[in-house]
Design a protein around this motif. Structure first.
Motif: not given
Length: 230
Positions: A186-202
């Motif tokens: 869960g920590w790995s998934t949450f951390a990666s999506t926190a960094f990649l979220a702003d670079s993807q279309p909503a």
């Protein structure tokens, strides 16, 4: 007409009245920049830096990225100063920790060292290509950097699981390992999506997060199902 022809014959006559301020440098060595920009370039130059300082600076940079993964937040630091040293170190460490399992002794699972490298790097490349095809603004190597650094919790979980397996191998041991791996996943998934979220279309974030979820799930499954050879 005579006045016009006289002005045409002297096109730069008016420049004699132009004066140059004493504050502006009008001479100097052409090979050396003049002004504060030269000092800034010398300040950030690493050509004459000792090898020891270069290695220590890179290690500090890797350590700072580890801290960003342990305390994930929406930050561009991991994306701006990307590198692949940390992912390579984590991948090698995880592969070494997975050595000596029962699958190696029974010839049932193949070489786990190669498996980790293939899963980590090939999986990261597939996720990066999927992100780019969905309109992501992150670069190829930035995505590899984020996905690789976010393996840190699962690598730590693998170290904890090996210690638990040395102590005991019963139902209590499995329950402890399951809790540790689940939290790390869960920590790995949450951390990666926190960094990649702003670079993807909503409207396409779910399509990007799903492969990331599978990627860390497979690594977590390898960690959970590891059993030492007898």
């Amino acid at each position: 007409m005579a006045a016009a022809s006289d002005e045409a014959s002297r096109p730069f006559a008016g420049l004699s009245d132009v004066s140059i301020s004493d504050d502006i440098p009008v001479e100097g060595d052409i090979s050396v920049p003049v002004g504060p920009s030269a000092r800034r370039d010398d300040e950030f130059s690493t050509l004459d830096e000792p090898v020891r300082e270069t290695i220590l600076r890179d290690l500090r940079a890797v350590g700072k990225k580890f801290v960003h993964v342990l305390y994930p937040k929406r930050s561009t630091a991991l994306l701006r100063d990307w590198d692949l040293w940390g992912p390579l170190l984590l991948c090698v460490t995880l592969a070494l920790l997975l050595q000596g399992g029962a699958a190696d002794s029974d010839y049932q699972g193949g070489p786990q060292f190669a498996e980790v490298f293939v899963i980590v790097w090939f999986g990261s490349i597939i996720i990066t290509l999927n992100s780019k095809l969905l309109g992501g603004t992150i670069s190829f190597f930035q995505s590899l950097c984020v996905l690789g650094y976010c393996i840190l919790p699962l690598t730590a979980a693998m170290a904890v699981c090996r210690i638990v397996l040395v102590a005991s191998s019963g139902a209590v041991s499995f329950a402890v390992r399951l809790a540790v791996v689940t939290a790390s996943f869960g920590w790995s998934t949450f951390a990666s999506t926190a960094f990649l979220a702003d670079s993807q279309p909503a409207n396409r974030k779910a399509l990007v997060v799903y492969p990331v979820f599978l990627f860390y799930f497979v690594i977590g499954w390898m960690v959970l199902t590891f059993s030492p050879s007898q």
